[in-house]
Design an enzyme around this catalytic site. Structure first.
Site, short mmCIF file in Angstrom:
data_model
loop_
_atom_site.label_atom_id
_atom_site.label_comp_id
_atom_site.label_asym_id
_atom_site.label_seq_id
_atom_site.Cartn_x
_atom_site.Cartn_y
_atom_site.Cartn_z
CB SER A 1 -1.08 -0.03 1.15
OG SER A 1 -2.16 0.77 1.16
CG ASP B 1 -6.95 -3.16 -3.04
OD1 ASP B 1 -7.26 -2.52 -2.34
OD2 ASP B 1 -5.48 -3.35 -3.09
CG HIS C 1 -5.58 -2.77 0.58
ND1 HIS C 1 -4.88 -2.40 -0.81
CD2 HIS C 1 -5.00 -2.11 1.51
CE1 HIS C 1 -3.84 -1.72 -0.15
NE2 HIS C 1 -3.87 -1.25 1.12
#
Length: 274
Positions: free
Chosen positions: A96, A225, A254
């Site tokens: 991320s 995601d 995610h």
């Protein structure tokens, strides 16, 4: 072991250093800390690698600095950690916002100490919607995140954990434990760092950094995601990186959980050993 080091601007950065062998350096997502990588750090250390994972400044056990909550400074902190431990042939892994940190490090500091990289659910090239990035996420989404952190971050982080792991999908097997762990790590982030990092992960343009990367990169992403949409991240990043392998995980969210975690860890070990 765990330890800290002091950056050139005086911040104390906490890190874990497990095992021996080729170093694998983990950068965590927002608003978490190094603990988010514990299972994968143990996995690589058990398989003959040296696992290093730090808490980004303002997060976890690192200093809650008032200044320096920028992607450039995050990348510089990573560079100083790598230099402090004198790491060479390192494999950098970022999830991320941590993927943005890794990409900015490579664009800003080069790959003289790096052998490979892994981007998991990573934010590059750029998340926010604009005239030049019409497929991006509207700024109103990030304004809502800022509002959530500002007004009631405890409740916001709890709610976020559901979409983070895809537990809001009809057939999902949910885990209250995973949600509680996410909430606990998130609440350890300082509110200023958490708030300012939102702009950093959403508005930083990593396009030129991606073009500069000259080491092999595994670009891994769940195709469900809900935090970092696939179409505006991994696919574009893989196209910009000279030597990339794109790995998509069907129906995966995610956050690493369940079958997604199992599949990614297998791919990670194969990539590390190749």
């Amino acid at each position: 072991m765990t330890s800290t080091f002091t950056t050139t601007d005086g911040a104390q950065i906490f890190y874990k250093d497990w095992g021996t062998g080729q170093p694998v350096v983990f950068s965590h997502g927002w608003p978490l800390n190094a603990d988010a990588w514990d299972e994968q750090a143990r996995l690589v250390a058990d398989n003959g690698f040296r696992a290093v994972a730090h808490d980004r400044r303002g997060h976890g056990r690192s200093s809650q600095t008032w200044d320096g909550n920028t992607m450039d400074r995050y990348a510089d902190d990573l560079a100083e950690l790598i230099e402090e431990l004198d790491l060479h042939d390192a494999v950098l892994i970022g999830h991320s916002a941590g993927g943005g940190e890794v990409v900015r490090y490579l664009g800003r500091h080069g790959s003289s100490r790096v052998a490979k990289a892994v981007l998991l659910g990573a934010v590059p090239p750029v998340m926010i919607k604009s005239d030049t990035n019409p497929e991006g996420t509207p700024i109103e989404v990030f304004d809502a995140i800022r509002s959530g952190v500002d007004k009631d971050r405890s409740q916001f982080y709890w709610d976020l954990s559901e979409t983070f792991y895809g537990f809001n999908r009809p057939d999902a097997t949910t885990s209250e434990g995973a949600r509680r762990a996410f909430w606990r790590l998130s609440m350890q982030a300082g509110i200023r760092a958490a708030y300012e990092c939102i702009t950093q992960f959403s508005e930083t343009d990593f396009t030129e950094d991606l073009k500069r990367i000259d080491v092999p990169v595994l670009v891994a992403h769940g195709d469900d995601d809900q935090i970092v949409p696939l179409h505006d991240s991994a696919v574009k990043s893989a196209e910009l990186i000279k030597n990339s392998t794109l790995r998509l995980y069907p129906d995966a969210p995610h956050g690493l959980y369940g079958e997604f975690r199992t599949a990614f860890e297998a791919d990670l070990l194969a990539f590390l050993k190749h």
